[in-house]
Design a protein around this motif. Structure first.
Motif, PDB file in Angstrom:
ATOM      1  N   ILE A 162     -14.342   1.177  59.192  1.00 55.14           N
ATOM      2  CA  ILE A 162     -15.542   1.205  60.030  1.00 55.14           C
ATOM      3  C   ILE A 162     -15.163   1.142  61.511  1.00 55.14           C
ATOM      4  N   CYS A 163     -14.231   0.279  61.849  1.00 53.57           N
ATOM      5  CA  CYS A 163     -13.780   0.175  63.247  1.00 53.57           C
ATOM      6  C   CYS A 163     -13.207   1.502  63.731  1.00 53.57           C
ATOM      7  N   ARG A 164     -12.443   2.174  62.868  1.00 51.50           N
ATOM      8  CA  ARG A 164     -11.857   3.467  63.252  1.00 51.50           C
ATOM      9  C   ARG A 164     -12.935   4.537  63.417  1.00 51.50           C
ATOM     10  N   GLN A 165     -13.955   4.494  62.556  1.00 52.31           N
ATOM     11  CA  GLN A 165     -15.029   5.483  62.652  1.00 52.31           C
ATOM     12  C   GLN A 165     -15.825   5.302  63.938  1.00 52.31           C
ATOM     13  N   ILE A 173     -16.443  -2.087  67.630  1.00 52.75           N
ATOM     14  CA  ILE A 173     -17.228  -3.065  66.894  1.00 52.75           C
ATOM     15  C   ILE A 173     -16.320  -4.195  66.447  1.00 52.75           C
ATOM     16  N   ASP A 174     -16.827  -5.407  66.498  1.00 53.74           N
ATOM     17  CA  ASP A 174     -16.083  -6.568  66.028  1.00 53.74           C
ATOM     18  C   ASP A 174     -15.957  -6.504  64.504  1.00 53.74           C
ATOM     19  N   THR A 175     -14.817  -6.929  63.979  1.00 59.40           N
ATOM     20  CA  THR A 175     -14.610  -6.881  62.525  1.00 59.40           C
ATOM     21  C   THR A 175     -15.663  -7.721  61.782  1.00 59.40           C
ATOM     22  N   ARG A 176     -16.155  -8.785  62.423  1.00 64.46           N
ATOM     23  CA  ARG A 176     -17.186  -9.593  61.773  1.00 64.46           C
ATOM     24  C   ARG A 176     -18.481  -8.807  61.623  1.00 64.46           C
ATOM     25  N   ASP A 177     -18.828  -8.049  62.658  1.00 66.27           N
ATOM     26  CA  ASP A 177     -20.041  -7.236  62.579  1.00 66.27           C
ATOM     27  C   ASP A 177     -19.834  -6.048  61.651  1.00 66.27           C
ATOM     28  N   ALA A 178     -18.610  -5.565  61.544  1.00 65.08           N
ATOM     29  CA  ALA A 178     -18.306  -4.506  60.569  1.00 65.08           C
ATOM     30  C   ALA A 178     -18.510  -5.039  59.156  1.00 65.08           C
ATOM     31  N   GLY A 179     -18.109  -6.286  58.918  1.00 66.84           N
ATOM     32  CA  GLY A 179     -18.339  -6.921  57.621  1.00 66.84           C
ATOM     33  C   GLY A 179     -19.817  -7.089  57.340  1.00 66.84           C
ATOM     34  N   ASP A 187     -21.097  -1.009  49.999  1.00 67.94           N
ATOM     35  CA  ASP A 187     -19.678  -0.761  50.217  1.00 67.94           C
ATOM     36  C   ASP A 187     -19.240   0.642  49.843  1.00 67.94           C
ATOM     37  N   LEU A 188     -20.191   1.595  49.750  1.00 67.23           N
ATOM     38  CA  LEU A 188     -19.817   2.980  49.513  1.00 67.23           C
ATOM     39  C   LEU A 188     -19.690   3.703  50.850  1.00 67.23           C
ATOM     40  N   MET A 189     -18.585   4.368  51.038  1.00 65.04           N
ATOM     41  CA  MET A 189     -18.247   4.923  52.343  1.00 65.04           C
ATOM     42  C   MET A 189     -19.177   6.059  52.769  1.00 65.04           C
ATOM     43  N   HIS A 190     -19.705   6.809  51.814  1.00 65.27           N
ATOM     44  CA  HIS A 190     -20.613   7.897  52.169  1.00 65.27           C
ATOM     45  C   HIS A 190     -21.857   7.346  52.865  1.00 65.27           C
ATOM     46  N   SER A 191     -22.451   6.294  52.283  1.00 60.29           N
ATOM     47  CA  SER A 191     -23.641   5.686  52.892  1.00 60.29           C
ATOM     48  C   SER A 191     -23.296   5.050  54.231  1.00 60.29           C
ATOM     49  N   LEU A 192     -22.163   4.371  54.283  1.00 59.90           N
ATOM     50  CA  LEU A 192     -21.750   3.728  55.529  1.00 59.90           C
ATOM     51  C   LEU A 192     -21.510   4.755  56.634  1.00 59.90           C
ATOM     52  N   SER A 193     -20.972   5.905  56.262  1.00 58.74           N
ATOM     53  CA  SER A 193     -20.678   6.933  57.261  1.00 58.74           C
ATOM     54  C   SER A 193     -21.947   7.388  57.977  1.00 58.74           C
ATOM     55  N   SER A 194     -23.034   7.594  57.215  1.00 64.26           N
ATOM     56  CA  SER A 194     -24.284   8.019  57.847  1.00 64.26           C
ATOM     57  C   SER A 194     -24.873   6.908  58.711  1.00 64.26           C
ATOM     58  N   GLU A 195     -24.733   5.651  58.263  1.00 60.78           N
ATOM     59  CA  GLU A 195     -25.234   4.530  59.056  1.00 60.78           C
ATOM     60  C   GLU A 195     -24.437   4.377  60.350  1.00 60.78           C
ATOM     61  N   ILE A 196     -23.137   4.567  60.277  1.00 61.70           N
ATOM     62  CA  ILE A 196     -22.286   4.486  61.471  1.00 61.70           C
ATOM     63  C   ILE A 196     -22.726   5.516  62.497  1.00 61.70           C
ATOM     64  N   GLY A 197     -23.026   6.738  62.031  1.00 64.76           N
ATOM     65  CA  GLY A 197     -23.485   7.783  62.944  1.00 64.76           C
ATOM     66  C   GLY A 197     -24.774   7.400  63.647  1.00 64.76           C
ATOM     67  N   LYS A 198     -25.722   6.834  62.889  1.00 61.62           N
ATOM     68  CA  LYS A 198     -27.006   6.420  63.484  1.00 61.62           C
ATOM     69  C   LYS A 198     -26.807   5.301  64.499  1.00 61.62           C
ATOM     70  N   SER A 291     -13.819 -10.565  48.026  1.00 65.66           N
ATOM     71  CA  SER A 291     -12.646 -10.224  48.823  1.00 65.66           C
ATOM     72  C   SER A 291     -12.493 -11.228  49.954  1.00 65.66           C
ATOM     73  N   GLY A 292     -11.320 -11.234  50.582  1.00 65.01           N
ATOM     74  CA  GLY A 292     -11.028 -12.247  51.586  1.00 65.01           C
ATOM     75  C   GLY A 292     -11.440 -11.912  52.999  1.00 65.01           C
ATOM     76  N   GLY A 293     -12.329 -10.918  53.183  1.00 67.74           N
ATOM     77  CA  GLY A 293     -12.769 -10.566  54.524  1.00 67.74           C
ATOM     78  C   GLY A 293     -13.580 -11.669  55.171  1.00 67.74           C
ATOM     79  N   TYR A 294     -13.701 -11.609  56.494  1.00 64.56           N
ATOM     80  CA  TYR A 294     -14.378 -12.671  57.242  1.00 64.56           C
ATOM     81  C   TYR A 294     -15.816 -12.836  56.787  1.00 64.56           C
TER      82      TYR A 294
END
Length: 356
Positions: A162-165, A173-179, A187-198, A291-294
């Motif tokens: 997400i940070c790279r996108q 974007i902060d990794t916490r806000d990415a989480g 957690d499906l990348m296709h849906s996240l990709s469209s949200e990142i664009g918006k 998972s061990g993410g923040y």
């Protein structure tokens, strides 16, 4: 409680990456798994590696589902390349392992005799990939190429992506806000990709904030219900009731809402058990395959903190009432299922004492 997940075997994915980096694709691949975004990405990389620009129509052969047959696969594999060194055959949603013994034997002969210039890719998209690990056909595919399972990524992998996108879109974007975005939108990348664009288009400053996410992102129902149930556990009934009213107004399924509520209270019950047994947060997260993410650690901490406000008998009672309400809602007359859900919310909000 969910069964413990086995550690993902990503050796096939690493093999695919190695093939692409070297520009030496193998004769056959099997692509399957939930993460369609990654699957399509690597299929695109295969096309770039194999097919010269402008000549794709001559050297790419595709078929989907019922359009495909073993005869078609054999004919497509034998097509000679035109002004290119290689051809690519992509077969989507063909029931590779459901062809019967004779069909599978014939497929094995075809794969064993693939021309040097051909790469054959079997892709499972809408069709579930039902394969037997003892299958000779699967063993041959793995010997000649790779069977790549495109699995959902964990929070750490997703937040990095997400940070790279966002960086590609000129934002950070902060990794916490990415989480948080993963929690909110899934957690499906296709849906996240469209949200990142918006979100990137909406944010009028270089760094994306949680307020930007909340302003335009479309939350998945489970995230909204989690917030409602979390408010309920925090004894903020007004907030919980308002969220439930919005969910029902938007015609979200009461069964779906109850499913998420039930999971929340099972997690709360497990958290109470862990507290009583002196277990650590890490041990609790391991029980639920978190998972061990923040952000996931924050969610686990919120559940543990909420569990401290309730007794073990009450947590057990809440789990049981959610299960009973689920049965009631599924058998309720249309229009009354929402009433049953509201009654459950009121009952749990009372925090009533229950007998051990």
């Amino acid at each position: 409680m969910p069964p413990k997940k086995k550690k993902a075997d990503n050796s096939a994915m690493q093999e695919l990456k190695k093939d692409l980096n070297a520009g030496t694709p193998k004769p056959v691949y099997l692509f399957y798994g939930e993460e369609a975004f990654l699957r399509d990405y690597y299929l695109g990389k295969l096309k770039e590696t194999i097919l010269p620009a402008g000549l794709e129509d001559f050297n790419l052969h595709t078929a989907k589902g019922k359009e495909c047959s073993i005869d078609w696969i054999e004919q497509a594999a034998d097509c000679l390349p035109m002004m290119s060194e290689r051809t690519l055959v992509v077969v989507t949603d063909f029931d590779l392992f459901g062809q019967g013994e004779k069909g599978r034997d014939r497929l094995m002969k075809i794969l064993s005799a693939l021309p040097d210039y051909c790469t054959l890719v079997f892709v499972y998209d809408l069709l579930a990939c039902k394969m037997d690990g003892r299958s000779k056909l699967l063993a041959l595919i793995k010997k000649l190429g790779a069977a790549v399972d495109f699995q959902r990524q964990d929070e750490e992998q997703l937040t990095g992506w997400i940070c790279r996108q966002f960086k590609k879109a000129g934002k950070s974007i902060d990794t916490r806000d990415a989480g948080y975005l993963v929690f909110l939108c899934g957690d499906l990348m296709h849906s996240l990709s469209s949200e990142i664009g918006k979100i990137a288009s909406y944010a009028d400053h270089p760094r994306v904030t949680r307020e930007d996410i909340d302003a335009v992102a479309a939350p998945q129902v489970s995230a909204v219900v989690f917030k409602m149930t979390d408010a309920l556990a925090s004894k903020d009934f007004d907030k919980a009731a308002a969220v439930l009213a919005d969910l029902l107004h938007n015609r979200e399924s009461p069964v779906m809402i109850l499913s998420v509520m039930g999971k929340y209270f099972r997690q709360l019950y497990t958290a109470r058990l862990c507290l009583d047994a002196g277990k650590s947060k890490a041990e609790y997260m391991d029980l639920w395959n978190m998972s061990g993410g923040y952000f996931m650690e924050q969610q686990a901490q919120r559940l543990l903190d909420a569990a401290r406000r309730f007794s073990l008998p009450w947590c057990r009672y809440a789990v049981r009432r959610c299960a009973e309400a689920d049965a009631a809602v599924k058998s309720a007359v249309r229009g009354q299922d929402g009433e049953a859900l509201t009654a459950l919310l009121v009952e749990l909000a009372s925090g009533r004492r229950v007998a051990v």
